[in-house]
Each structure stands twice: as structure tokens, then as C-alpha cells.
Design an enzyme around this catalytic site. Structure first.
Site, PDB file in Angstrom:
ATOM      1  N   HIS A 156      -8.965 -78.856  67.673  1.00  0.00           N
ATOM      2  CA  HIS A 156      -9.269 -77.589  66.991  1.00  0.00           C
ATOM      3  C   HIS A 156     -10.764 -77.304  66.986  1.00  0.00           C
ATOM      4  O   HIS A 156     -11.596 -78.215  66.890  1.00  0.00           O
ATOM      5  CB  HIS A 156      -8.694 -77.549  65.578  1.00  0.00           C
ATOM      6  CG  HIS A 156      -9.286 -78.515  64.606  1.00  0.00           C
ATOM      7  ND1 HIS A 156     -10.391 -78.211  63.853  1.00  0.00           N
ATOM      8  CD2 HIS A 156      -8.937 -79.776  64.249  1.00  0.00           C
ATOM      9  CE1 HIS A 156     -10.682 -79.243  63.065  1.00  0.00           C
ATOM     10  NE2 HIS A 156      -9.819 -80.212  63.297  1.00  0.00           N
ATOM     11  N   ASP A 176     -15.348 -83.624  62.728  1.00  0.00           N
ATOM     12  CA  ASP A 176     -14.089 -82.859  62.621  1.00  0.00           C
ATOM     13  C   ASP A 176     -14.357 -81.377  62.840  1.00  0.00           C
ATOM     14  O   ASP A 176     -14.605 -80.665  61.912  1.00  0.00           O
ATOM     15  CB  ASP A 176     -13.485 -83.122  61.229  1.00  0.00           C
ATOM     16  CG  ASP A 176     -12.151 -82.447  61.045  1.00  0.00           C
ATOM     17  OD1 ASP A 176     -11.534 -82.063  62.050  1.00  0.00           O
ATOM     18  OD2 ASP A 176     -11.728 -82.284  59.890  1.00  0.00           O
ATOM     19  N   GLU A 210      -7.087 -74.422  62.576  1.00  0.00           N
ATOM     20  CA  GLU A 210      -6.246 -75.604  62.289  1.00  0.00           C
ATOM     21  C   GLU A 210      -6.323 -75.994  60.823  1.00  0.00           C
ATOM     22  O   GLU A 210      -5.334 -76.404  60.214  1.00  0.00           O
ATOM     23  CB  GLU A 210      -6.712 -76.787  63.150  1.00  0.00           C
ATOM     24  CG  GLU A 210      -5.854 -78.048  63.012  1.00  0.00           C
ATOM     25  CD  GLU A 210      -6.388 -79.081  62.020  1.00  0.00           C
ATOM     26  OE1 GLU A 210      -5.772 -80.148  61.897  1.00  0.00           O
ATOM     27  OE2 GLU A 210      -7.408 -78.825  61.345  1.00  0.00           O
ATOM     28  N   GLU A 211      -7.528 -75.876  60.276  1.00  0.00           N
ATOM     29  CA  GLU A 211      -7.782 -76.401  58.927  1.00  0.00           C
ATOM     30  C   GLU A 211      -7.032 -75.640  57.841  1.00  0.00           C
ATOM     31  O   GLU A 211      -7.006 -76.062  56.694  1.00  0.00           O
ATOM     32  CB  GLU A 211      -9.294 -76.365  58.627  1.00  0.00           C
ATOM     33  CG  GLU A 211     -10.157 -77.183  59.582  1.00  0.00           C
ATOM     34  CD  GLU A 211     -10.024 -78.687  59.345  1.00  0.00           C
ATOM     35  OE1 GLU A 211      -9.143 -79.113  58.596  1.00  0.00           O
ATOM     36  OE2 GLU A 211     -10.824 -79.425  59.962  1.00  0.00           O
ATOM     37  N   ASP A 238      -8.748 -85.024  67.584  1.00  0.00           N
ATOM     38  CA  ASP A 238      -9.188 -84.470  66.302  1.00  0.00           C
ATOM     39  C   ASP A 238      -9.922 -85.570  65.537  1.00  0.00           C
ATOM     40  O   ASP A 238      -9.310 -86.369  64.840  1.00  0.00           O
ATOM     41  CB  ASP A 238      -7.967 -83.966  65.517  1.00  0.00           C
ATOM     42  CG  ASP A 238      -8.390 -83.244  64.241  1.00  0.00           C
ATOM     43  OD1 ASP A 238      -9.598 -83.192  63.954  1.00  0.00           O
ATOM     44  OD2 ASP A 238      -7.495 -82.741  63.538  1.00  0.00           O
ATOM     45  N   HIS A 315     -14.655 -82.264  56.208  1.00  0.00           N
ATOM     46  CA  HIS A 315     -14.365 -81.098  55.345  1.00  0.00           C
ATOM     47  C   HIS A 315     -15.442 -80.888  54.277  1.00  0.00           C
ATOM     48  O   HIS A 315     -15.177 -80.286  53.246  1.00  0.00           O
ATOM     49  CB  HIS A 315     -12.974 -81.196  54.699  1.00  0.00           C
ATOM     50  CG  HIS A 315     -11.874 -81.426  55.682  1.00  0.00           C
ATOM     51  ND1 HIS A 315     -10.669 -82.000  55.354  1.00  0.00           N
ATOM     52  CD2 HIS A 315     -11.797 -81.155  57.011  1.00  0.00           C
ATOM     53  CE1 HIS A 315      -9.899 -82.091  56.427  1.00  0.00           C
ATOM     54  NE2 HIS A 315     -10.563 -81.589  57.443  1.00  0.00           N
TER      55      HIS A 315
HETATM   56 ZN   LIG Z   1      -9.683 -81.951  62.217  1.00  0.00          ZN
END
Ligand SMILES: [Zn+2]
Length: 347
Positions: A156, A176, A210-211, A238, A315
Site C-alpha cells: 500500500h 509502513d 489500505e489503512e 507491507d 501509524h
Molecule cells: Zn501497512
């Protein structure tokens, strides 16, 4: 379910019967105890995990390892400095959140970068794939093969800041998933530099959004299902650059993925990377590989660490290269695995 291995010209020797719950451990035990790479086949009756779609592809794909010379010569071209520079570049956007302007720009720029890499190949093209319900596009690069059967390498492109829900909240997403996009870019670079003309059609996908619930990959995999595309296999990158498990280089996610293809990947790691790996469970739909599994296609997800040892900064605004000591060393094996996977499946 039944775990078997080929026996005789067309026969199968049953090794064990098991429930899908025990699948990961059984697969691991078989692999490590026998020292055999590949050669195992699992057949399912009824539902495939929680998958509402029927498994569309043959359980008897050719997972043999027989293109060693080519794989090794391509693997030797993987460049850590190039992987690093692409992580630096893709994590330089303030955020790649799917609702942010920089998140849209990042995908447009990735489209340009990939197009540049394959500009000399008349059998390759790159598209921005628009989605109906949000404006961040996905990016899809195609190496057209002799057949229209498809091999997908994906990851992603978006990022997220879980502590701040404003669209422009800082989220560099270096691990990420700038690291996964960098691995895809490296594989594209090497295939294209070597003018690799595939037998099957190879697609590289940078998914949008994606998140926020696998939106991009669910959309694309749904279109493939509707069009009846024969997808031979899907691999997901990922998070590739954080070495969270001291004793391992790689972890194969065993739930919501395809057992036979996972065993194939295990064989590729043992043959080509010779580095320690284990199975682990994600426990949920943890990446875009789930979307393909959900549609009934064989998908795998080689991860950077055990789930409980995952990167603590993903994140957040601190998902930078710092936790990887400003190197891309951990990503090197993932780029090599991507090359081995595509070359050995493309026959
Ligand atoms: Zn990811």
C-alpha cells in the site's frame, strides 16, 4: 483439511488430516522436520478460512524451483542504497493519508517514477487507477506476458497517523509502507534493466487507502474477480525495513493467506536467502493480501517481524528511518524474495 504431497506421477500421499486452526504449525513442522522444500499440497473441503469466495486457482500450480541461474543473477543486483533512497523519497511527503493532497500527489509521483523505469519497454505500461468513492488513486504497472494469467506483487502507498485524525496530520510512514513500495520499485528496476519479458502478465500494485479498511485493494481485487481474471498468485509487501525479531529475518503470515503458496515462499527463502524465518498469525485482516484471499485468490504476506514484535512507531508521526538506523538493510531480503517469487512462478 488434508495435507498431502505428490507421490508417483499423478498420485498424492496423505501426510496428515488437520483443522485449518492447526494449519500454520503443521506446515511449519512439516517444513522443518522433513527438510523438504515445497512438494506439499493441501486441499480444502468447504470454506477456505473465512473466505466466502471459492478458491479460484488450481491447487496444483507449478511451485517447483528450477530457474536458479536467472534468480541468482537478478538477486545479485539488489541495491541497498537504492532501496534506502526510495524509502527516503517516499517518506518525504508530510503524509500519504488517502484524504490528503500530499497523499494524492505521492501516488501521482510514484506513477511517474515507475513509468520512467520502464520507458524503454514496449510491453510495459503504468496506470493510475481511480476509485469511485475517494480521490487517492492506486498505481498499477503491467509487464504484459504471453498469457493473460496474472502474478501480482503489491503493497500500500498510503499512510496514517492514528493519534490525529486531521487529513494532513504528519505520517511519514517510512516503514509502513514506504519500505514495501521501495521493494516493489527495486524489483521493477531490476526486471526492467534486464529486459525481462515474462511468460505470464506481471502486475505491480501500489494500493490506495489500505489503512482505512483495504479500500484500494478490495476495489481492484473485486474488479479482477468480476472480470474472471486468472490470478496465479499474489505477494504483499507491507513493512520490510524494521528488524523487530532478533532471531528472524522474515515471518510468513499464516492466516488469511494461502498455505501452498506460503510453503512455496518458505522454499524460496531456504533456497535463495538461507535466512531464518517462521510462521506467525496476524489474527485479523492485517494487509491487502486479505483482499485477494477474500476473493479466492492465492495470496501471501512475508512480514518484517513477529506480530508481537512489530514496529512500535507505525501509524505515528515517528515512523521514520531512525528505527532502522537510517539503512535499508532489512529490506534487501524482501526485494530478493520478490525477484525469486516472480521468476519462479512465471513459467
Ligand atoms: Zn501497512
Amino acid at each position: 483439511m488434508t495435507i498431502t504431497r505428490p507421490h508417483g506421477p499423478e498420485g498424492l500421499l496423505t501426510l496428515t488430516q488437520t483443522t485449518s486452526k492447526e494449519l500454520g504449525e503443521i506446515a511449519e513442522t512439516l517444513h522443518h522436520q522433513t527438510g523438504r522444500c515445497g512438494g506439499f499440497v493441501a486441499s480444502y473441503e468447504g470454506e477456505f478460512f473465512n473466505n466466502p469466495a471459492q478458491n479460484k486457482s488450481s491447487a496444483f500450480l507449478n511451485y517447483s524451483i528450477e530457474r536458479k541461474e536467472l534468480v541468482q543473477s537478478l538477486m545479485a543486483q539488489v541495491s541497498e542504497p537504492r532501496l534506502l533512497s526510495n524509502i527516503v523519497w517516499f517518506s518525504s511527503y508530510p503524509t500519504r493519508f488517502y484524504l490528503s493532497s500530499s497523499g494524492i500527489k505521492a501516488m501521482q509521483d510514484l506513477h511517474q517514477k515507475w513509468a520512467q523505469l520502464v520507458r524503454h519497454l514496449n510491453f510495459a505500461k503504468v496506470e493510475l487507477v481511480k476509485h469511485k468513492h475517494f480521490s487517492q488513486p492506486s498505481v498499477v504497472l503491467t509487464f504484459q506476458g504471453v498469457t493473460n494469467d496474472v502474478i501480482v506483487l503489491g503493497g500500500h502507498g498510503d499512510s496514517i497517523n492514528k493519534d490525529d485524525d486531521r487529513p494532513n496530520a504528519v505520517s511519514p510512514g517510512a516503514d509502513d509502507n514506504a519500505s514495501g513500495i521501495s521493494v516493489l520499485t527495486e524489483v521493477i528496476h531490476i526486471l526492467s534493466q534486464n529486459d525481462y519479458k515474462p511468460q505470464n502478465t506481471i502486475k505491480f500494485m501500489a494500493y490506495a487507502a489500505e489503512e482505512v479498511g483495504l479500500l484500494g485493494s478490495m476495489d481492484i481485487s473485486g474488479q479482477y474477480e468480476d472480470q474472471g481474471v486468472n490470478v496465479l498468485g499474489v505477494i504483499q509487501f507491507d513493512g520490510t525495513n524494521y528488524k523487530g525479531s532478533k532471531d528472524l529475518s522474515m515471518v510468513l503470515i499464516s492466516d488469511h493467506t494461502n498455505l501452498q503458496q506460503n510453503m512455496f515462499l518458505g522454499s524460496l527463502i531456504d533456497t535463495y536467502l538461507r535466512t531464518p524465518w517462521r510462521y506467525d498469525k496476524c489474527g485479523y485482516a492485517c494487509s491487502d493480501s486479505y483482499s485477494w484471499t477474500y476473493r479466492g485468490y492465492p495470496a501471501s504476506f512475508p512480514a518484517e517481524s513477529r506480530i508481537k514484535e512489530e514496529n512500535p512507531r507505525i501509524h505515528t508521526s515517528n515512523d521514520t528511518l531512525e528505527l532502522s538506523a537510517n539503512t535499508a538493510i532489512h529490506s534487501v531480503n524482501f526485494a530478493k524474495l520478490g525477484l525469486a517469487y516472480v521468476i519462479e512462478l512465471d513459467k
